[in-house]
Design a protein around this motif. Structure first.
Motif, PDB file in Angstrom:
ATOM      1  N   PRO A 108       0.912  -1.352  -0.130  1.00 52.36           N
ATOM      2  CA  PRO A 108      -0.128  -0.038   0.219  1.00 52.36           C
ATOM      3  C   PRO A 108       0.848   1.183  -0.090  1.00 52.36           C
ATOM      4  O   PRO A 108       1.928   1.423   0.771  1.00 52.36           O
ATOM      5  CB  PRO A 108      -0.775  -0.052   1.317  1.00 52.36           C
ATOM      6  CG  PRO A 108      -0.790  -1.537   1.625  1.00 52.36           C
ATOM      7  CD  PRO A 108       0.306  -2.172   0.901  1.00 52.36           C
ATOM      8  N   GLY A 109       0.556   2.168  -0.895  1.00 51.96           N
ATOM      9  CA  GLY A 109       1.093   3.533  -1.049  1.00 51.96           C
ATOM     10  C   GLY A 109       0.783   4.040  -2.328  1.00 51.96           C
ATOM     11  O   GLY A 109      -0.153   3.819  -3.094  1.00 51.96           O
ATOM     12  N   ALA A 110       1.632   5.213  -2.749  1.00 52.06           N
ATOM     13  CA  ALA A 110       1.034   5.885  -3.773  1.00 52.06           C
ATOM     14  C   ALA A 110       1.216   5.232  -5.299  1.00 52.06           C
ATOM     15  O   ALA A 110       0.493   5.302  -6.078  1.00 52.06           O
ATOM     16  CB  ALA A 110       2.167   7.401  -3.952  1.00 52.06           C
ATOM     17  N   PHE A 111       2.400   4.172  -5.277  1.00 51.90           N
ATOM     18  CA  PHE A 111       2.400   3.502  -6.379  1.00 51.90           C
ATOM     19  C   PHE A 111       1.341   2.439  -6.693  1.00 51.90           C
ATOM     20  O   PHE A 111       0.997   2.263  -7.726  1.00 51.90           O
ATOM     21  CB  PHE A 111       4.090   2.981  -6.332  1.00 51.90           C
ATOM     22  CG  PHE A 111       4.957   3.810  -6.837  1.00 51.90           C
ATOM     23  CD1 PHE A 111       5.620   3.869  -7.970  1.00 51.90           C
ATOM     24  CD2 PHE A 111       5.600   4.851  -5.858  1.00 51.90           C
ATOM     25  CE1 PHE A 111       6.307   4.841  -8.295  1.00 51.90           C
ATOM     26  CE2 PHE A 111       6.402   5.646  -6.134  1.00 51.90           C
ATOM     27  CZ  PHE A 111       7.200   5.807  -7.449  1.00 51.90           C
ATOM     28  N   SER A 112       0.996   1.850  -5.465  1.00 49.29           N
ATOM     29  CA  SER A 112      -0.186   0.733  -5.502  1.00 49.29           C
ATOM     30  C   SER A 112      -1.487   1.608  -5.939  1.00 49.29           C
ATOM     31  O   SER A 112      -2.143   0.939  -6.713  1.00 49.29           O
ATOM     32  CB  SER A 112      -0.080   0.209  -4.171  1.00 49.29           C
ATOM     33  OG  SER A 112      -0.707   0.916  -3.387  1.00 49.29           O
ATOM     34  N   PHE A 151       9.288   9.765 -10.210  1.00 49.33           N
ATOM     35  CA  PHE A 151       8.748  10.200  -9.074  1.00 49.33           C
ATOM     36  C   PHE A 151       8.160  11.450  -9.453  1.00 49.33           C
ATOM     37  O   PHE A 151       7.364  12.135  -8.940  1.00 49.33           O
ATOM     38  CB  PHE A 151       9.832  10.376  -7.895  1.00 49.33           C
ATOM     39  CG  PHE A 151       9.838   9.136  -6.986  1.00 49.33           C
ATOM     40  CD1 PHE A 151       9.097   8.960  -5.850  1.00 49.33           C
ATOM     41  CD2 PHE A 151      10.772   7.970  -7.417  1.00 49.33           C
ATOM     42  CE1 PHE A 151       9.185   8.129  -5.070  1.00 49.33           C
ATOM     43  CE2 PHE A 151      10.718   7.041  -6.615  1.00 49.33           C
ATOM     44  CZ  PHE A 151      10.081   6.996  -5.518  1.00 49.33           C
ATOM     45  N   ASN A 152       8.874  12.055 -10.591  1.00 47.21           N
ATOM     46  CA  ASN A 152       8.271  13.571 -11.078  1.00 47.21           C
ATOM     47  C   ASN A 152       7.577  13.611 -12.103  1.00 47.21           C
ATOM     48  O   ASN A 152       6.495  13.681 -12.187  1.00 47.21           O
ATOM     49  CB  ASN A 152       9.558  14.347 -11.324  1.00 47.21           C
ATOM     50  CG  ASN A 152      10.378  14.758  -9.809  1.00 47.21           C
ATOM     51  OD1 ASN A 152       9.873  15.249  -9.083  1.00 47.21           O
ATOM     52  ND2 ASN A 152      11.519  14.211  -9.834  1.00 47.21           N
ATOM     53  N   PRO A 191      14.632  13.874  -4.100  1.00 48.77           N
ATOM     54  CA  PRO A 191      14.282  13.587  -5.606  1.00 48.77           C
ATOM     55  C   PRO A 191      13.479  14.466  -6.360  1.00 48.77           C
ATOM     56  O   PRO A 191      13.014  14.309  -7.529  1.00 48.77           O
ATOM     57  CB  PRO A 191      14.037  12.313  -5.419  1.00 48.77           C
ATOM     58  CG  PRO A 191      13.340  12.134  -4.191  1.00 48.77           C
ATOM     59  CD  PRO A 191      13.810  13.026  -3.346  1.00 48.77           C
ATOM     60  N   LEU A 192      12.554  15.290  -5.462  1.00 45.68           N
ATOM     61  CA  LEU A 192      11.318  15.662  -6.171  1.00 45.68           C
ATOM     62  C   LEU A 192      11.465  17.141  -6.622  1.00 45.68           C
ATOM     63  O   LEU A 192      12.226  18.082  -5.967  1.00 45.68           O
ATOM     64  CB  LEU A 192      10.273  15.904  -4.834  1.00 45.68           C
ATOM     65  CG  LEU A 192       9.943  14.705  -4.007  1.00 45.68           C
ATOM     66  CD1 LEU A 192       9.047  14.976  -3.023  1.00 45.68           C
ATOM     67  CD2 LEU A 192       9.332  13.651  -4.946  1.00 45.68           C
ATOM     68  N   VAL A 193      10.823  17.316  -7.759  1.00 45.13           N
ATOM     69  CA  VAL A 193      10.670  18.563  -8.395  1.00 45.13           C
ATOM     70  C   VAL A 193       9.467  19.516  -7.713  1.00 45.13           C
ATOM     71  O   VAL A 193       8.348  18.826  -7.661  1.00 45.13           O
ATOM     72  CB  VAL A 193      10.543  18.490  -9.819  1.00 45.13           C
ATOM     73  CG1 VAL A 193      10.521  19.889 -10.298  1.00 45.13           C
ATOM     74  CG2 VAL A 193      11.715  17.899 -10.514  1.00 45.13           C
ATOM     75  N   LEU A 194       9.625  20.553  -7.228  1.00 47.44           N
ATOM     76  CA  LEU A 194       8.709  21.305  -6.576  1.00 47.44           C
ATOM     77  C   LEU A 194       8.171  22.439  -7.485  1.00 47.44           C
ATOM     78  O   LEU A 194       8.910  23.094  -8.488  1.00 47.44           O
ATOM     79  CB  LEU A 194       9.214  22.056  -5.296  1.00 47.44           C
ATOM     80  CG  LEU A 194       9.995  21.367  -4.387  1.00 47.44           C
ATOM     81  CD1 LEU A 194      10.460  22.125  -3.080  1.00 47.44           C
ATOM     82  CD2 LEU A 194       9.018  20.297  -3.676  1.00 47.44           C
ATOM     83  N   PHE A 214       4.618  26.050  -2.920  1.00 50.51           N
ATOM     84  CA  PHE A 214       5.186  25.178  -3.707  1.00 50.51           C
ATOM     85  C   PHE A 214       5.197  23.669  -3.062  1.00 50.51           C
ATOM     86  O   PHE A 214       4.970  23.414  -1.957  1.00 50.51           O
ATOM     87  CB  PHE A 214       6.945  25.369  -3.484  1.00 50.51           C
ATOM     88  CG  PHE A 214       7.197  26.499  -4.383  1.00 50.51           C
ATOM     89  CD1 PHE A 214       8.124  26.009  -5.615  1.00 50.51           C
ATOM     90  CD2 PHE A 214       7.164  27.796  -4.403  1.00 50.51           C
ATOM     91  CE1 PHE A 214       8.423  26.952  -6.495  1.00 50.51           C
ATOM     92  CE2 PHE A 214       7.372  28.916  -5.063  1.00 50.51           C
ATOM     93  CZ  PHE A 214       8.107  28.249  -6.058  1.00 50.51           C
ATOM     94  N   VAL A 215       4.715  22.728  -4.068  1.00 49.36           N
ATOM     95  CA  VAL A 215       4.490  21.335  -3.680  1.00 49.36           C
ATOM     96  C   VAL A 215       4.948  20.584  -4.756  1.00 49.36           C
ATOM     97  O   VAL A 215       5.563  21.038  -5.890  1.00 49.36           O
ATOM     98  CB  VAL A 215       2.980  20.911  -3.493  1.00 49.36           C
ATOM     99  CG1 VAL A 215       2.104  21.949  -2.479  1.00 49.36           C
ATOM    100  CG2 VAL A 215       2.381  21.306  -4.960  1.00 49.36           C
ATOM    101  N   PRO A 216       5.162  19.167  -4.573  1.00 46.96           N
ATOM    102  CA  PRO A 216       5.858  18.305  -5.523  1.00 46.96           C
ATOM    103  C   PRO A 216       4.765  18.407  -6.659  1.00 46.96           C
ATOM    104  O   PRO A 216       3.843  18.098  -6.752  1.00 46.96           O
ATOM    105  CB  PRO A 216       5.849  16.945  -4.954  1.00 46.96           C
ATOM    106  CG  PRO A 216       5.892  17.396  -3.186  1.00 46.96           C
ATOM    107  CD  PRO A 216       4.946  18.428  -3.325  1.00 46.96           C
ATOM    108  N   LEU A 217       5.683  18.348  -7.852  1.00 45.00           N
ATOM    109  CA  LEU A 217       4.860  18.125  -9.217  1.00 45.00           C
ATOM    110  C   LEU A 217       3.945  17.088  -9.178  1.00 45.00           C
ATOM    111  O   LEU A 217       2.779  17.228  -9.648  1.00 45.00           O
ATOM    112  CB  LEU A 217       5.885  18.285 -10.238  1.00 45.00           C
ATOM    113  CG  LEU A 217       5.589  18.173 -11.612  1.00 45.00           C
ATOM    114  CD1 LEU A 217       4.226  19.048 -12.066  1.00 45.00           C
ATOM    115  CD2 LEU A 217       6.797  17.877 -12.654  1.00 45.00           C
ATOM    116  N   SER A 218       4.463  16.040  -8.851  1.00 40.73           N
ATOM    117  CA  SER A 218       3.628  14.699  -8.921  1.00 40.73           C
ATOM    118  C   SER A 218       2.340  14.941  -8.100  1.00 40.73           C
ATOM    119  O   SER A 218       1.335  14.108  -8.246  1.00 40.73           O
ATOM    120  CB  SER A 218       4.356  13.668  -8.381  1.00 40.73           C
ATOM    121  OG  SER A 218       4.746  13.541  -7.106  1.00 40.73           O
TER     122      SER A 218
END
Length: 643
Positions: A66-70, A383-384, A557-560, A621-625
């Motif tokens: 369980p998580g964002a990828f699932s 991730f982005n 690793p995240l683009v904001l 500002f937040v993660p692009l994803s």
């Protein structure tokens, strides 16, 4: 991206069982050959010339937790199940002269679209096969099996091995130089879908169908001179070279290998082999699949020219032609010289298909030479870009990921889009397990920090990864084993991790590894052993290579992204070429230090939330994803300030 793609591969070893810490020398796998490390086939595959230094675990040995990828994988599978079989088969049946009263699908799958069949008989089969391999979804396997059986009926009706949703006459036009929309591109998707159904689900009928298609391709192309064939290759032909090479890899029939090499486009390969960047003006996703074919041909033949092409291309594109997200292209082209990106920002940047294919290529190169820098790039894209392109409500994806100022993402309509990027999106979110873990003879590479578990039955070990990364700055690995297992665990320390630490069974180890390297933890491992990896994140700049003051900002690793207002719902799902164009917003300006985004960006409370102030507003500002339907901006002008 240049600093990432060329960083040295260094490792530190910790001998856990003995309680001592033994350093190892720096090492790299230079110029070594490898197999693809593709997902475990249901049928044997094995005609590669060289053994692989690293191999991906079969997808059926890896499961998301369980998580964002699932959540993304579930949304994709749910969408795939909504597509009725009769509607998917409609244009194939009409082309074969079989009756069909189904309602046609829309846009690129309309009965008058020259690209019809690429999704319905191609990407869809691949997605069903990949979803079965990565999740065990039996319903999608059954849908794939039914599609294979019904498409075989269409092929039988056509009598000569041909199978597509458009008539053979398209290839007459292609041969004669008459304008036609990429028939071999679509044929590749159909062949690849069937081959995936064979290798990933064991469907024997699918192999029979794809072999008949390959023999049709040979009969069509054999009469053409080399000059004529090179002219044919000026029209986009997808991954024909790759699928034919893979067919040789499965069957060992050299006729398919020779046929694959007929799809080598010399005008594109020759400059790459000579390490010349002549990419300006080229359509990006026409050419990335050709390099994947070169990579596969290297593995099957050992011809170093193919190795040279693939390595140079990957290094050049990721270091000189990629944005902060790892994506590439503007209006589907490379429109500028190497390293010139500040002029290449629009609502039509970073076509989805391009990153899908670059990730496939990255897997090949990592298998040949398992350096952390390859997975640094993979993480950046995954991730982005990738996780930022699926709509959680419908499971549909975007065509472009805008990098210009103030645009929003435009998602496909479930039954009325079927763009090329709809197809690669359906595949991508069906195979999110395929690169998390690799292995060599006695080591496991933990490449990506995604909630998941992997079984290595040959070694008698299971590794479970519990994490909410990147919301959580690290991960926890738990070992399950019936008896002690003596394998190495190689944990990737990303390029952005300037500090970090690791605990084994609650004890902090006095050893770590350099950024963009692997920390090697040596067993033996016993049941219940627990590894806690801590990877503190920091703000860092991602400036344009040709304009240092124009920057994106990253956190780990995240683009904001600077987040603006949400678009009206009626604009969420529409054609990416909609007549009503979004208007860009002015570039935001912030005062601070060029090398230190923390001088102008500050935490805003809550996880992964930041804010910055201009002369007249405060911008979140937040993660692009995490942005789904809001407008946003990625690149900002930073005015140097010493205050």
């Amino acid at each position: 991206m240049k600093t990432i793609s060329r960083r040295k591969f260094v490792t530190t070893a910790a001998v856990v069982g003995a309680g001592a810490f033994l350093p190892t020398s720096a090492f790299a796998f230079e110029n070594q050959t490898a197999a693809t490390g593709a997902a475990s086939p249901a049928k044997p595959v094995g005609h590669d010339v060289f053994a692989s230094p690293a191999t991906a675990f079969p997808m059926n040995n890896v499961r998301l937790q369980p998580g964002a990828f699932s959540v993304a994988a579930d949304a994709n599978r749910k969408y795939l199940k909504t597509l009725p079989t009769d509607r998917l088969l409609h244009t194939f049946r009409l082309t074969a002269g079989l009756p069909s009263s189904a309602e046609p699908l829309g846009d690129w799958e309309k009965p008058d679209s020259e690209l019809r069949g690429h999704f319905t008989g191609g990407h869809y089969l691949s997605a069903c096969a990949l979803a079965f391999a990565s999740s065990g979804d039996e319903e999608l396997k059954r849908k794939g099996d039914l599609m294979v059986a019904e498409l075989a009926k269409c092929q039988t009706q056509l009598k000569n091995g041909y199978l597509s949703a458009y008539p053979e006459e398209f290839y007459d036009r292609l041969r004669d130089g008459v304008n036609v929309w990429a028939p071999f591109y679509t044929l590749h998707k159909i062949m690849a879908g069937h081959l995936d159904m064979y290798t990933l689900t064991g469907n024997e009928q699918a192999l029979d169908t794809v072999e008949k298609m390959a023999r049709w391709v040979r009969s069509w192309s054999d009469p053409l001179s080399e000059q004529q064939m090179q002219r044919v290759l000026l029209v986009e032909y997808g991954g024909m070279g790759e699928v034919l090479a893979n067919l040789y890899g499965v069957t060992g029939k050299r006729e398919y290998l020779r046929l694959a090499q007929r799809f080598d486009k010399k005008g594109f390969f020759d400059p790459l082999a000579a390490h010349r960047d002549e990419l300006k003006g080229l359509h990006v996703n026409t050419h990335v699949p050709q390099v994947i074919a070169a990579a596969r041909l290297y593995e099957l033949t050992g011809d170093n020219r193919y190795w040279n092409i693939a390595n140079y291309f990957w290094d050049e594109v990721t270091s000189e032609r990629s944005y902060c997200t790892g994506g590439t292209s503007n209006f589907e082209l490379w429109r500028a010289d190497p390293g010139v990106l500040s002029t290449q920002l629009s609502m039509d940047t970073a076509e989805d298909c391009c990153v899908y294919n670059l990730l496939k290529l990255t897997r090949h190169l990592f298998a040949w030479s398992p350096q952390a820098s390859y997975m640094d790039y993979y993480e950046r894209v995954l991730f982005n870009h990738r996780m930022g392109t699926i709509d959680p409500e419908t499971g549909t994806t975007v065509y472009y990921l805008p990098h210009g100022n103030g645009y929003s993402k435009i998602y496909g309509q479930p039954f009325d889009s079927f763009w090329c990027c709809s197809g690669t999106g359906a595949e991508e979110f069906a195979k999110l397990t395929d690169s998390i873990y690799f292995h060599d003879d006695n080591s496991m590479f933990v490449n990506l920090y995604i909630a998941s578990q992997v079984d290595w039955p040959e070694k008698g070990i299971r590794v479970s990864q519990q994490t909410s990364f990147p919301e959580e700055q690290g991960t926890t690995l738990t070992i399950s084993a019936a008896k002690p297992v003596d394998v190495d665990l190689k944990l990737r320390v990303p390029y952005w991790a300037k500090t970090g630490s690791v605990k084994v069974n609650g004890r902090t180890l006095p050893a770590f590894a350099d950024p963009s390297s692997y920390l090697v933890l040596r067993g033996p491992w016993k049941n219940g052993d627990r590894i806690e990896l801590n990877l503190p994140m920091r703000l860092h700049a991602a400036p344009m290579p040709d304009k240092q003051t124009l920057q994106a900002v990253m956190y780990g690793p995240l683009v904001l992204a600077a987040r603006f207002e949400e678009e009206p719902r009626e604009k969420w799902y529409r054609h990416f070429r909609a007549e009503e164009k979004q208007e860009p917003t002015p570039t935001l300006e912030f005062k601070g230090k060029l090398a230190d985004p923390a001088s102008w960006l500050e935490p805003a409370g809550g996880k992964l939330a930041f804010r910055a102030s201009t002369h007249d507003q405060t911008v979140p500002f937040v993660p692009l994803s995490s942005i789904v339907h809001e407008r946003y901006s990625l690149y900002h002008e930073i005015k140097e300030s010493n205050s």
